[in-house]
Design a protein around this motif. Structure first.
Motif, PDB file in Angstrom:
ATOM      1  N   ASP A 203      67.707  41.657  48.508  1.00 22.61           N
ATOM      2  CA  ASP A 203      68.328  42.633  49.400  1.00 22.61           C
ATOM      3  C   ASP A 203      69.843  42.540  49.322  1.00 22.61           C
ATOM      4  O   ASP A 203      70.551  43.556  49.231  1.00 22.61           O
ATOM      5  CB  ASP A 203      67.838  42.404  50.834  1.00 22.61           C
TER       6      ASP A 203
ATOM      7  N   TYR B 179      72.609  45.198  47.920  1.00 21.28           N
ATOM      8  CA  TYR B 179      73.705  45.635  48.792  1.00 21.28           C
ATOM      9  C   TYR B 179      75.053  45.450  48.092  1.00 21.28           C
ATOM     10  O   TYR B 179      75.914  46.338  48.120  1.00 21.28           O
ATOM     11  CB  TYR B 179      73.668  44.833  50.091  1.00 21.28           C
TER      12      TYR B 179
ATOM     13  N   HIS C 178      66.390  48.585  44.323  1.00 16.58           N
ATOM     14  CA  HIS C 178      66.190  47.745  45.505  1.00 16.58           C
ATOM     15  C   HIS C 178      64.846  47.034  45.461  1.00 16.58           C
ATOM     16  O   HIS C 178      63.796  47.664  45.380  1.00 16.58           O
ATOM     17  CB  HIS C 178      66.288  48.609  46.766  1.00 16.58           C
ATOM     18  N   LYS C 179      64.875  45.684  45.459  1.00 15.79           N
ATOM     19  CA  LYS C 179      63.684  44.843  45.489  1.00 15.79           C
ATOM     20  C   LYS C 179      62.691  45.208  44.374  1.00 15.79           C
ATOM     21  O   LYS C 179      61.501  45.414  44.621  1.00 15.79           O
ATOM     22  CB  LYS C 179      63.008  44.907  46.855  1.00 15.79           C
TER      23      LYS C 179
ATOM     24  N   CYS D 190      62.088  47.741  57.364  1.00 11.62           N
ATOM     25  CA  CYS D 190      63.543  47.651  57.524  1.00 11.62           C
ATOM     26  C   CYS D 190      64.039  48.486  58.691  1.00 11.62           C
ATOM     27  O   CYS D 190      65.182  48.320  59.135  1.00 11.62           O
ATOM     28  CB  CYS D 190      64.231  48.078  56.233  1.00 11.62           C
TER      29      CYS D 190
END
Length: 744
Positions: free
Chosen positions: A541, A545, A626-627, A688
């Motif tokens: 994560d 970011y 993302h992930k 999330c």
């Protein structure tokens, strides 16, 4: 004359079957082996031992027989010549990695160790930089050591046995030493080879809590309540010469000390006695210390000056102070960082100027007796080359003056119900357990009040970022509590075998996390763990970011049809691992390296380059998508998604317009868990709460925007009508007002 008849065909078949059956019954029944086939059993067998019995007793150990076993029974002559056992089944002493080193140990019936071999360890320092064989060589030194001996790593004082250390892995080998000797003594005591506790035959003395006399530093020193260990450079050099240690390496900072130069001037005292503790610490600090100590715990005060530090700088998080320890009888007390309180100064006037002062807690598990004499062991190391160190030990004796305690008169009752190992582990980690429980309580509150938080996106943003940082740094890199698919496979296999809660209770933090995850799976699904509690997930994560918002890296998004099919990969990986685990758990653990958790979290990327390259690739991939690993490859996520289908609540709110026509949430979902029709896939959602922030956003979500406009239209219309009335001088509609303006 009688004629012999030949047996019929059926009779011949019956006779043949009968003969085969008799032959099978005559064969010895193969005995179940108590240890895996790859264990080096032959290397640790006691002299004369030829066969093993089954694991039995508490703690479990396999008897070694002189002759061959007959079936599952004893040897030919029934004589037991020793025992074999695994240390993991007796004691649980964490090493540098936070996990214990497991050894196979042999012991004869006289109490002498016949061999010790490492069978499993997770020490990262021995995976890179230091050859692994050095640990195996270290363990071989225990052959011939008696369970009542005091082997000391790196050097020995009078009456002790010297063990060669491993440069750069001091904490590891000290943990191994404690593990081997503690396990061997437990097995020896349980088989009546040696007597019970060393200090031994009576209950610990009771401190006279109401006895206090104001005394000066000199008076406490004179009566023996404070003891001193003063070493000169000459004395230290002489001890190294006696130990046949080479000259000090020129790079050693203490090599220039000579003759009568002070090496260390160390004072030590027992603090629980009010006359000693209150005079040394002052009343307020003493009372606070006594409040901190649990029943059965004790405190020592160490004060030192001189160029040699008794604390050193080598102890690490969860590690051991490797320069000092306490010995009482057969028991050895080592101190970890959580056992230490740093203080600046002490209370009485006239004491020397100390460079370092510290309070050290002796925990209840050691069974320390304040009324019996004990030794303070100071370990001194000397560099003999740029990579090698040698050690010697110095001993200081201590006996608390008899006026401060009352000795027990009756013999101690034998402990018929010893504290289980897993319970001792839990008692050793109260701070870590408290921190984790507090964090999980906070996360529960976040889940319960998610709607309130979603309406305050800025607060939720910082709360989530902070919690993910805690998950990565504290749960992952500090506490080493990364959950793994191996835990799932172990649990499932245990259900079909010999299930024991004690196996899973050995790691309290992992057990607490799994308990919380199990509950949240039923309440909210897999997303609570995957989105909030997975350290590797938190690392991904943060990687995304940083890549997205700081480095402005392009983001990769697969079309939903492709993305949906890639989901299946992690379920295939899970099924393959599960199938392998049914055949061999050790093989499953090996193939479970498809999880980069061990490399990136548990071992902090200190592994062979192949593992590091793979884990690094997964992190880098997450900077662009993302992930990435969580979405398509994680077997743990797949394992959690299966039971999560029976969750009890569905708290993620949706509008009827979601998906038809609005696609805002679907386009913004970072893990693409929202289908084009607007439905959230709970098997892929990481909770999330970004979609919930959008759901309540009156300036972004179309249905909420319309609701806001309708709400605002009412007050504005009333205000405009009032303005028209005032302009016309009489009540009228907007239309009449428009007509009047046209006519005018």
């Amino acid at each position: 004359m009688a004629i012999a008849r030949l047996p019929s065909a059926s009779g011949r078949a019956a006779a043949l079957l009968g003969g085969l059956l008799a032959l099978l019954l005559a064969l010895p029944v193969p005995a179940a082996e108590p240890f895996p086939a790859d264990y080096p059993v032959e290397e640790v067998l006691p002299e004369g031992g030829r066969s093993l019995g089954e694991l039995e007793g508490e703690p479990p150990a396999a008897p070694v027989y002189r002759g061959q076993r007959k079936g599952r029974g004893k040897g030919e002559d029934g004589k037991v010549v020793g025992y074999l056992f695994e240390t993991d089944q007796v004691v649980h002493i964490p090493a540098y990695s936070g996990k214990p080193v497991n050894l196979l140990v042999g012991m004869d019936t006289d109490g002498s160790i016949t061999g010790a071999r490492v069978v499993h360890h997770e020490e990262p320092i021995l995976k890179i930089g230091i050859p692994e064989h050095t640990l195996f060589d270290f363990a071989k030194q225990y052959a011939g050591i008696h369970t009542t001996d005091h082997p000391q790593v790196g050097g020995g004082g009078e009456g002790s046995v010297k063990l060669d250390s491993i440069s750069g892995a001091t904490v590891t080998v000290m943990a191994v030493n404690d593990t081997v000797m503690a396990a061997a003594r437990e097995v020896a005591r349980s088989r009546d080879i040696i007597e019970g506790r060393a200090v031994a035959e009576r209950e610990p003395a009771t401190i006279k809590a109401d006895r206090f006399t104001e005394k000066s530093w000199e008076e406490l020193l004179g009566e023996g309540s404070i003891r001193r260990l003063h070493l000169t450079a000459g004395e230290v050099n002489e001890r190294f010469e006696e130990a046949d240690v080479a000259e000090a390496w020129s790079g050693s900072g203490l090599a220039e000390l000579q003759g009568e130069d002070t090496f260390i001037d160390l004072y030590y005292a027992y603090l629980n006695a009010p006359t000693v503790g209150r005079n040394l610490l002052g009343e307020t600090r003493y009372e606070r210390l006594m409040d901190e100590l649990e029943e059965g715990e004790h405190a020592l005060l160490l004060m030192g000056t001189g160029p040699y530090s008794f604390k050193g700088s080598g102890y690490v998080r969860g590690g051991i102070f490797d320069r000092i320890r306490v010995e009482q009888g057969l028991d050895t007390v080592t101190f970890e960082d959580l056992d230490h309180d740093r203080i600046r100064d002490i209370a009485p006037a006239g004491h020397p100027d100390f460079m370092e002062v510290g309070i050290f807690h002796i925990r209840e598990k050691f069974g320390f007796d304040p009324g019996s004499a004990w030794n303070l062991i100071l370990r001194v190391g000397r560099s003999v080359s740029s990579t090698e160190r040698e050690f010697v030990n110095f001993t200081g004796r201590y006996q608390l003056p008899g006026e401060y305690y009352e000795a027990a008169e009756q013999p101690a009752e034998q402990d018929t119900d010893p504290v289980p190992t897993w319970k001792r582990v839990w008692l050793d980690k109260p701070v870590q357990i408290g921190i984790l429980v507090a964090a999980l309580t906070l996360l529960t509150a976040i889940m319960i009040f998610q709607e309130w938080l979603a309406k305050r996106p800025r607060l939720l943003f910082y709360l989530r970022r902070g919690f993910l940082l805690f998950t990565l740094v504290w749960i992952g890199w500090y506490a080493l509590a990364q959950l793994s698919v191996v835990n799932v496979l172990t649990f499932v296999n245990a259900l079909f075998g010999d299930f024991s809660w004690s196996t899973f209770l050995m790691d309290p933090l992992v057990f607490i996390l799994w308990t919380f995850v199990a509950v949240t799976l039923l309440l909210w699904g897999r997303g609570v763990f995957c989105g909030w509690l997975c350290p590797f997930g938190a690392l991904q994560d943060y990687a995304n970011y940083i890549g997205r918002y700081l480095l402005r890296l392009p983001q990769i998004h697969f079309p939903f049809k492709v993305h949906e099919r890639l989901w299946a990969i992690k379920y295939v990986i899970l099924l393959v691992l599960f199938g392998i685990s049914l055949q061999s758990m050790s093989a499953a653990e090996k193939y479970a390296e498809v999880e980069p958790f061990k490399t990136a979290i548990t071992m902090h990327f200190f592994r062979e380059w192949g593992f590091v390259l793979y884990a690094g690739a997964m992190v880098v991939a997450s900077a662009f998508q993302h992930k990435f690993y969580c979405r398509y490859l994680c077997p743990l996520g797949a394992a959690l998604a299966i039971p999560a289908r029976i969750r009890l609540f569905d708290w993620l709110k949706r509008h009827k317009e979601c998906g038809s026509p609005c696609q805002i949430c679907a386009n913004e979902c970072e893990v693409q868990a929202i289908h084009p029709d607007g439905n959230i896939n709970p098997n892929e959602c990481h909770f999330c709460l970004d979609c919930q922030i959008t759901y309540w956003d009156e300036h972004k979500c179309p249905p909420m925007v319309q609701r806001r406009k309708r709400r605002e239209r009412g007050p504005k219309a009333r205000k405009k009508a009032k303005e028209m009335e005032e302009a016309l001088g009489y009540p009228g509609s907007e239309e009449s007002y428009r007509i009047k303006r046209v006519n005018d």
